[in-house]
Design an enzyme around this catalytic site. Sequence first.
Site, PDB file in Angstrom:
ATOM      1  N   ASP A 225      -4.774 -14.405   3.440  1.00 51.91           N
ATOM      2  CA  ASP A 225      -4.996 -14.444   1.984  1.00 51.91           C
ATOM      3  C   ASP A 225      -5.349 -15.847   1.490  1.00 51.91           C
ATOM      4  O   ASP A 225      -5.588 -16.046   0.299  1.00 51.91           O
ATOM      5  CB  ASP A 225      -3.742 -13.942   1.257  1.00 51.91           C
ATOM      6  CG  ASP A 225      -3.548 -12.443   1.479  1.00 51.91           C
ATOM      7  OD1 ASP A 225      -4.534 -11.745   1.751  1.00 51.91           O
ATOM      8  OD2 ASP A 225      -2.388 -11.985   1.386  1.00 51.91           O
TER       9      ASP A 225
ATOM     10  N   ARG B 174     -11.899   0.336  -1.653  1.00 48.37           N
ATOM     11  CA  ARG B 174     -11.385  -0.199  -0.378  1.00 48.37           C
ATOM     12  C   ARG B 174     -11.126   0.927   0.629  1.00 48.37           C
ATOM     13  O   ARG B 174     -10.652   1.999   0.252  1.00 48.37           O
ATOM     14  CB  ARG B 174     -10.105  -1.013  -0.627  1.00 48.37           C
ATOM     15  CG  ARG B 174     -10.383  -2.221  -1.512  1.00 48.37           C
ATOM     16  CD  ARG B 174      -9.137  -3.015  -1.768  1.00 48.37           C
ATOM     17  NE  ARG B 174      -8.659  -3.695  -0.565  1.00 48.37           N
ATOM     18  CZ  ARG B 174      -7.539  -4.400  -0.519  1.00 48.37           C
ATOM     19  NH1 ARG B 174      -6.773  -4.501  -1.596  1.00 48.37           N
ATOM     20  NH2 ARG B 174      -7.174  -5.004   0.585  1.00 48.37           N
TER      21      ARG B 174
END
Length: 443
Positions: A324, A125
Amino acid sequence: MQNLDPTPRSARRKGPLKGLAQIPGDKSISQRAIILGGLAAGETRISGLLESGDVQSTAGAVRALGATLTRDGPGAWRVTGAKWANPKEPLDFGNSGTGSRLVMGAVAGQGVSAIFVGDASLMSRPMARVVDPLKAFGVTYEGQGPKALMPVTVHGAKTIKAVDVMVATASAQVKSALLLAALGAHGVSRIAQATLTRDHSEKMLAGFGAKIWVQPQINGGEVIAIEGPVQLKACAVEVPRDPSSAAFPLVAALIVPGSEISLPNIMLNPRRAGLIETLIEMGADITISNRRTSGGEEIGDLNVRHSQLQGVQVPAIRAASMIDEYPILAVAASFATGETKMLGLEELRVKESDRLAAIAHGLKLNGIKNWIEGDNLIVEGMGQDHVSGGGTVPTHMDHRIAMAFLTMGMASQNPVTVDDVTMIATSFPEYEGLMLNLGADLA
Ligand code: S3P
């Protein structure tokens, strides 16, 4: 990207889901409580802490930086802050993007140097989004390649000047890292963001005694001003229940015929409540009662009943308040009638997996037509009884992909298998027990 020792699981249709879903503490707030407690003078008492893998990773890092953490019982922790010092070993954040990025900002504010590592998902990431803006505070760093992948070494400057920074990404993690760095800066720093992302750091910093104020801007964004240097003061933190975890049993109850469940004490901070707003627009039978404030956050009790959903268009401006929740919204959309268009999903590409690709692939494997147009995802709903299921979904070490597709299998014609449920413990270790308790079939 795959976990080396995966545990697959299948979900299949059974009777209605019924009962009480006691959701664990919010992950974002739990992480922040540990970090701020670790910086504060005195003893911070936390109740309702989420004891998941991500929070344990952050706790380990804050301990390695010098704080003392004691667990008194389930969710009850005490954190005694200390002056942070360079840790001897690399800080291993496991799967936790939030923990690692916030601590990068915090070490910068304390003039500390540390090496940051994580699992295969976290190591892929981008950390440049955090460490590049931190350069304004005098930080230097070494990372891997232009995205500054881990291992990343952050060197905090010894003397930090206050700065004005514009946060270009719609990320609460980046904003929070800058706020934590500003704690050690001399003068008033101003952190500007065009998108309104979750504001837990701002609220909690005020609770820990920081001089912080928010200036709304006419363009819809805001500037957060914070005056340093600050010695935070310990306080009591009551962690509300996580709406992002609640989303999975909630959608399960909406799509499994005959279901009715209740979810007490769920956090309803408007910057986290985009999914509920969207599901209600889709025709979901969700009632919210007993709205109140607890620990500085809005909370309420939810009651959810099975509903026939209709497709809607979800505007890009809502994305930050449900960032999310797109994997589980895509599952709800599969059982809706008509098309659901989800706009402005670019941030999904840099989550625990490339979530946009993982959602699209998982849907396809289970017979749901969908397509990506730029940063938008369009899902063609099949209606309540026509989702075929039957797929085996690669989860790419992503807890929310795993829980979303298990939810699909609870209502589809054929079982849905996910290749690995290990990562669910990073955010919601109680997930499986809780779902079995409501009547789900997971094996
Ligand atoms: C979080 C912010 C969000 C979210 C993550 C938790 C936080 O990430 O996806 O699960 O606690 O600040 P971004 O800030 O990168 O959008």
